[in-house]
Design a protein around this motif. Structure first.
Motif, PDB file in Angstrom:
ATOM      1  N   ARG A  60     -13.932  -8.249 -45.706  1.00 57.41           N
ATOM      2  CA  ARG A  60     -14.466  -7.844 -47.007  1.00 57.41           C
ATOM      3  C   ARG A  60     -13.536  -6.858 -47.704  1.00 57.41           C
ATOM      4  NH1 ARG A  60     -18.531  -9.941 -49.794  1.00 57.41           N
ATOM      5  NH2 ARG A  60     -19.423  -7.929 -50.348  1.00 57.41           N
ATOM      6  N   GLU A  92     -25.105   0.254 -45.958  1.00 61.83           N
ATOM      7  CA  GLU A  92     -23.776  -0.324 -45.779  1.00 61.83           C
ATOM      8  C   GLU A  92     -22.936   0.356 -44.703  1.00 61.83           C
ATOM      9  OE1 GLU A  92     -24.511   1.749 -48.093  1.00 61.83           O
ATOM     10  OE2 GLU A  92     -22.801   2.801 -48.941  1.00 61.83           O
ATOM     11  N   ALA A 141     -27.269  -0.629 -50.741  1.00 64.77           N
ATOM     12  CA  ALA A 141     -26.048   0.168 -50.571  1.00 64.77           C
ATOM     13  C   ALA A 141     -26.015   1.395 -51.489  1.00 64.77           C
ATOM     14  CB  ALA A 141     -24.844  -0.719 -50.862  1.00 64.77           C
ATOM     15  N   ALA A 199      -8.411  -6.068 -58.741  1.00 64.58           N
ATOM     16  CA  ALA A 199      -8.464  -5.641 -60.149  1.00 64.58           C
ATOM     17  C   ALA A 199      -9.188  -4.300 -60.237  1.00 64.58           C
ATOM     18  CB  ALA A 199      -9.176  -6.683 -60.989  1.00 64.58           C
ATOM     19  N   ALA A 200      -8.558  -3.354 -60.909  1.00 62.04           N
ATOM     20  CA  ALA A 200      -9.162  -2.022 -61.030  1.00 62.04           C
ATOM     21  C   ALA A 200     -10.419  -2.091 -61.877  1.00 62.04           C
ATOM     22  CB  ALA A 200      -8.151  -1.076 -61.674  1.00 62.04           C
ATOM     23  N   GLY A 201     -11.484  -1.441 -61.389  1.00 64.06           N
ATOM     24  CA  GLY A 201     -12.721  -1.380 -62.153  1.00 64.06           C
ATOM     25  C   GLY A 201     -12.533  -0.537 -63.407  1.00 64.06           C
ATOM     26  N   ASN A 214     -10.983 -14.349 -62.336  1.00 74.40           N
ATOM     27  CA  ASN A 214     -11.826 -13.337 -61.688  1.00 74.40           C
ATOM     28  C   ASN A 214     -12.996 -12.936 -62.589  1.00 74.40           C
ATOM     29  OD1 ASN A 214     -12.813 -11.304 -60.043  1.00 74.40           O
ATOM     30  ND2 ASN A 214     -11.097  -9.897 -60.386  1.00 74.40           N
ATOM     31  N   GLN A 245     -13.715  -9.573 -65.184  1.00 76.29           N
ATOM     32  CA  GLN A 245     -12.294  -9.255 -65.254  1.00 76.29           C
ATOM     33  C   GLN A 245     -11.396 -10.487 -65.314  1.00 76.29           C
ATOM     34  OE1 GLN A 245     -12.764  -6.676 -61.799  1.00 76.29           O
ATOM     35  NE2 GLN A 245     -11.894  -5.003 -63.004  1.00 76.29           N
ATOM     36  N   VAL A 247     -12.094  -4.686 -57.319  1.00 77.16           N
ATOM     37  CA  VAL A 247     -12.616  -5.962 -56.836  1.00 77.16           C
ATOM     38  C   VAL A 247     -11.519  -7.006 -56.964  1.00 77.16           C
ATOM     39  CG1 VAL A 247     -14.387  -7.729 -57.123  1.00 77.16           C
ATOM     40  CG2 VAL A 247     -14.948  -5.344 -57.572  1.00 77.16           C
ATOM     41  N   TYR A 248     -11.221  -7.680 -55.863  1.00 74.86           N
ATOM     42  CA  TYR A 248     -10.142  -8.671 -55.834  1.00 74.86           C
ATOM     43  C   TYR A 248      -8.858  -8.094 -56.437  1.00 74.86           C
ATOM     44  CZ  TYR A 248     -13.155 -12.430 -54.214  1.00 74.86           C
ATOM     45  OH  TYR A 248     -13.984 -13.214 -53.462  1.00 74.86           O
ATOM     46  N   HIS A 279     -25.281  -3.895 -64.734  1.00 79.97           N
ATOM     47  CA  HIS A 279     -24.545  -2.745 -64.204  1.00 79.97           C
ATOM     48  C   HIS A 279     -24.636  -1.525 -65.099  1.00 79.97           C
ATOM     49  CE1 HIS A 279     -22.545  -6.149 -62.288  1.00 79.97           C
ATOM     50  NE2 HIS A 279     -22.367  -5.332 -61.292  1.00 79.97           N
ATOM     51  N   TRP A 334     -28.550  -8.121 -51.583  1.00 77.48           N
ATOM     52  CA  TRP A 334     -28.739  -8.015 -50.131  1.00 77.48           C
ATOM     53  C   TRP A 334     -29.635  -9.133 -49.608  1.00 77.48           C
ATOM     54  CZ3 TRP A 334     -26.197  -5.001 -46.619  1.00 77.48           C
ATOM     55  CH2 TRP A 334     -25.346  -4.032 -47.153  1.00 77.48           C
ATOM     56  N   ARG A 362     -10.619  -7.265 -48.326  1.00 75.66           N
ATOM     57  CA  ARG A 362      -9.760  -7.976 -49.275  1.00 75.66           C
ATOM     58  C   ARG A 362     -10.443  -8.076 -50.642  1.00 75.66           C
ATOM     59  NH1 ARG A 362      -8.924 -13.670 -47.871  1.00 75.66           N
ATOM     60  NH2 ARG A 362     -11.055 -13.406 -47.189  1.00 75.66           N
ATOM     61  N   VAL A 363     -11.771  -8.024 -50.615  1.00 74.15           N
ATOM     62  CA  VAL A 363     -12.543  -8.253 -51.837  1.00 74.15           C
ATOM     63  C   VAL A 363     -12.802  -6.942 -52.575  1.00 74.15           C
ATOM     64  CG1 VAL A 363     -14.694  -9.193 -52.740  1.00 74.15           C
ATOM     65  CG2 VAL A 363     -13.608 -10.251 -50.757  1.00 74.15           C
ATOM     66  N   VAL A 364     -13.384  -5.986 -51.872  1.00 71.60           N
ATOM     67  CA  VAL A 364     -13.657  -4.689 -52.504  1.00 71.60           C
ATOM     68  C   VAL A 364     -13.002  -3.589 -51.684  1.00 71.60           C
ATOM     69  CG1 VAL A 364     -15.815  -5.283 -53.640  1.00 71.60           C
ATOM     70  CG2 VAL A 364     -15.862  -4.555 -51.277  1.00 71.60           C
ATOM     71  N   ASN A 371     -29.376  -4.453 -56.751  1.00 71.57           N
ATOM     72  CA  ASN A 371     -28.706  -4.623 -55.471  1.00 71.57           C
ATOM     73  C   ASN A 371     -29.602  -5.240 -54.394  1.00 71.57           C
ATOM     74  OD1 ASN A 371     -27.036  -2.481 -53.098  1.00 71.57           O
ATOM     75  ND2 ASN A 371     -26.302  -4.368 -53.997  1.00 71.57           N
ATOM     76  N   SER A 405     -20.334   1.555 -61.892  1.00 80.15           N
ATOM     77  CA  SER A 405     -21.540   1.677 -61.065  1.00 80.15           C
ATOM     78  C   SER A 405     -21.202   1.906 -59.596  1.00 80.15           C
ATOM     79  CB  SER A 405     -22.415   0.441 -61.233  1.00 80.15           C
ATOM     80  OG  SER A 405     -21.687  -0.722 -60.883  1.00 80.15           O
TER      81      SER A 405
END
Lengths: 338, 309
Positions: free
Chosen positions: A160, A146, A180, A236-238, B224, B228, A233-234, B96, B194, A162-164, B190, A228
């Protein structure tokens, strides 16, 4: 190492002797390796962790022989253990690929994350330092994808971010080549480098380690702990999870005073009483012990979880449980480092 | 082996598929009775066969909005045993989270099934075999797959009705991602991301196409998803003998156009029926139970006109 106390025994026998060690010894395949489950195909990851666990058991047994017996000695002989070790180590040696890596299962053509655990296991058994060095060399030479420049440019163009939310220039280790960085394989590799002495490290190891440590902190969930490897993401906190949090903390023990480390330990300490999986419980217990945090006796909770589903026959869980019941293993000891 | 009994066939040669939509207001009703009545409409040949139920167990889920509800899994197990299945195994390989037992316990599966040893297989830790993929959409020519799945005689995908922040929706086809073993591909798997999510979904399902699907739409997830999002009570079970037709029907119920969902549109070419005229609907009609799901901005293009109005 904490001694076994009377309250750590159930039915007159400690869980280690009653369950873990018999499961581990009984699950060894005729070829010398261990599967993920009793009778399963020999695989590198369970073989490595079982070898590490049995080594701890053997060393603690040797120490107990010399002191007054407060509990019954483990009911197996040192020659039996040694035979088991020799066959396991031989299997592990033979499964190494020519490029120094180990695949998940013997015979597969590509190495992966299990290389870290295999290197650690061989080193702990004082076997084949050249093989250990080649394993570490493969780890240093194998980069996740990555952070490559064109990937980073692509990610910018595609917005990206914006997403992650993560810094793609910070790289650790991936589960499999061509993918990655993720928290658990990165942590396992760091633990291997931490314990194996520097004379076996290849050039570039220090740089890889520092980068990977920064990557772990970058991937921490807001407020502490890890999942992990997707902290946001978007927007929202993991949600942190026990396993990744423990592995990351085990890998970052040199940074115990950093606020992120302390915050993550606080999260783990709070989450501890809710753990319902025996593997997670064993690992979390080890982690809190390592950081000198207060932690309740492991054996009663672990025995209760074992009575639910017999660990689902999972060899890795039995290995981690065996290690956690014995206290801090040598491969995590802060006094012994690479 | 289930994987080879079906799969690739152009739509015009495939007989019509059948999908049942049933109202199920909550998880406390007699789900086994409802499911039994539903399954008997399909004339399933499971006598003497080993059945594998593949639920969607992703993470510890104390609120019960992420994972397939264990009451439904237990009901399905009971029904297939009643129908004469030789064995019914529940099997999953969470994507995950390595602590599968922790997920199962938080999810209270043992409460519904009893002790899990012998009833549940962690596909992430199963023995594996290298299998050629039957399509090469992702460029992956071979996949390591769990022996338990490859040896099952009848595979049932049991997803939850959810939106998905990468794929649009996650239903019975996306749920099959969970058969890919973590011990070869990691947590998450993953390598398949990819290789392309849409393409990998197609390759996995062409190689091991589920024989049947039962979707937990009693409480779904919108926004989402798949982790989430927000709970979306729909009070529905959707079941059918064609995973593409089941997913297309679910999309219509969610207020989405199946043809606009990439992987479903492609699956409709060779893996099953997407068009409504090729799907025999049993029970409720999709429009009578339509419950428009909130989606992320990226997926608003998937919405049908009904959803906009």
């Amino acid at each position: 190492m904490p001694e076994r106390s009377p309250e750590n025994t159930l039915g007159g026998q400690p869980l280690l002797e009653r369950v873990c060690v018999p499961v581990l010894l009984g699950a060894q395949n005729a070829d010398g390796g261990w599967g993920y489950r009793n009778g399963g195909q020999s695989a590198v990851e369970p073989t490595s962790w079982v070898l590490l666990a049995l080594k701890e058991v053997e060393e603690s047994t040797s120490r107990e022989v010399e002191k007054p017996r407060t509990v019954q000695l483990l009911n197996f002989s040192t020659p039996q253990l040694l035979n088991s070790f020799n066959a396991g180590v031989r299997w592990l040696r033979e499964s190494q690929l020519s490029n120094g890596s180990w695949p998940s299962f013997a015979g597969q053509p590509r190495g992966c994350w299990v290389t870290a655990a295999a290197s650690l296991a061989l080193y702990t058994h004082r076997d084949s330092p050249d093989r250990v060095a080649r394993g570490l060399h493969w780890l240093v030479e194998t980069w996740p994808v990555e952070g490559r420049l064109w990937r980073r440019i692509g990610a910018k163009l595609l917005r990206r971010d914006r997403v992650v939310r993560m810094d793609l220039s910070l790289r650790g280790w991936s589960w499999t080549p061509g993918t990655a960085s993720w928290v658990e394989p990165t942590s396992c590799a760091l633990i291997a480098f931490h314990h194996i002495p520097q004379e076996l490290h290849p050039r570039g190891a220090v740089r890889r380690r520092r980068l990977a440590e920064r990557m772990l902190y970058d991937r921490m969930c807001p407020g502490g702990g890890w999942n992990s490897g997707n902290p946001l993401v978007y927007g929202a906190a993991g949600v942190p999870r026990i396993g990744p949090t423990v592995w990351a903390l085990l890998a970052l023990q040199d940074y115990r005073d950093r606020p992120e480390t302390r915050g993550s330990l606080d999260w783990l300490e709070q989450a501890y009483s809710q753990i319902q999986g025996p593997g997670s419980l064993a690992l979390a217990h080890l982690c809190l012990l390592l950081y000198n945090r207060p932690v309740p006796a492991l054996e009663p909770s672990l025995a209760a979880l074992n009575s639910n589903n017999q660990f689902l026959g999972d060899t890795l869980v039995a290995a981690w449980a065996a290690m956690a019941l014995g206290g801090i293993p040598r491969w995590l000891s802060p006094e012994i480092r690479g | 082996m289930s994987a080879h009994n079906n799969s690739l066939m152009p739509s015009f040669r495939r007989p019509p598929s059948c999908v049942a939509i049933r109202r199920a207001p909550n998880y406390q009703i007699d789900l086994a009775a409802l499911l039994d009545e539903t399954l008997r409409e399909f004339d399933l040949k499971v006598q003497g066969i080993s059945v594998l139920l593949k639920p969607n167990f992703v993470e510890p889920d104390p609120q019960g909005v992420i994972n397939t509800h264990p009451a439904l899994v237990a009901a399905a197990r009971e029904c297939f045993l009643r129908m004469g299945a030789r064995s019914v195994i529940v099997a999953e390989g969470p994507g995950h989270e390595r602590d599968t037992e922790g997920i199962l316990e938080t999810n209270r599966l043992r409460h519904y099934l009893g002790p899990l040893a012998g009833k549940f297989v962690d596909l992430n830790l199963d023995d594996v075999r290298l299998v050629p993929t039957r399509t090469r959409a992702s460029g992956v020519k071979e996949l390591y797959l769990p022996r338990t799945v490859l040896e099952a005689g009848f595979v049932v995908s049991m997803p939850k009705l959810k939106t998905h922040h990468w794929a649009g929706v996650t239903l019975s086809l996306k749920n099959m991602f969970g058969i890919v073993p973590g011990n070869c591909y990691g947590w998450p798997k993953n390598a398949l991301h990819w290789a392309g999510l849409t393409q990998s979904i197609l390759d996995i399902n062409s190689t091991v196409r589920p024989d049947f699907a039962i979707v937990d739409g009693i409480v779904g997830m919108e926004g989402n998803g798949p982790l989430q999002g927000d709970a979306k009570p729909c009070g529905l079970l959707v079941a059918g003998n064609d995973p593409v037709a089941v997913d297309a029907t679910c999309a219509r119920i969610m207020g989405l156009v199946p043809e606009r969902i990439d992987y479903l549109a492609q699956a409709g070419l060779l893996l099953g029926h997407l068009k409504r005229e090729n799907i025999r609907e049993l029970g409720e009609a999709p429009e009578s139970v339509r419950t428009c799901f909130a989606v992320l901005d990226e997926f608003k293009r998937l919405r049908s006109e009904h959803a906009h109005s």
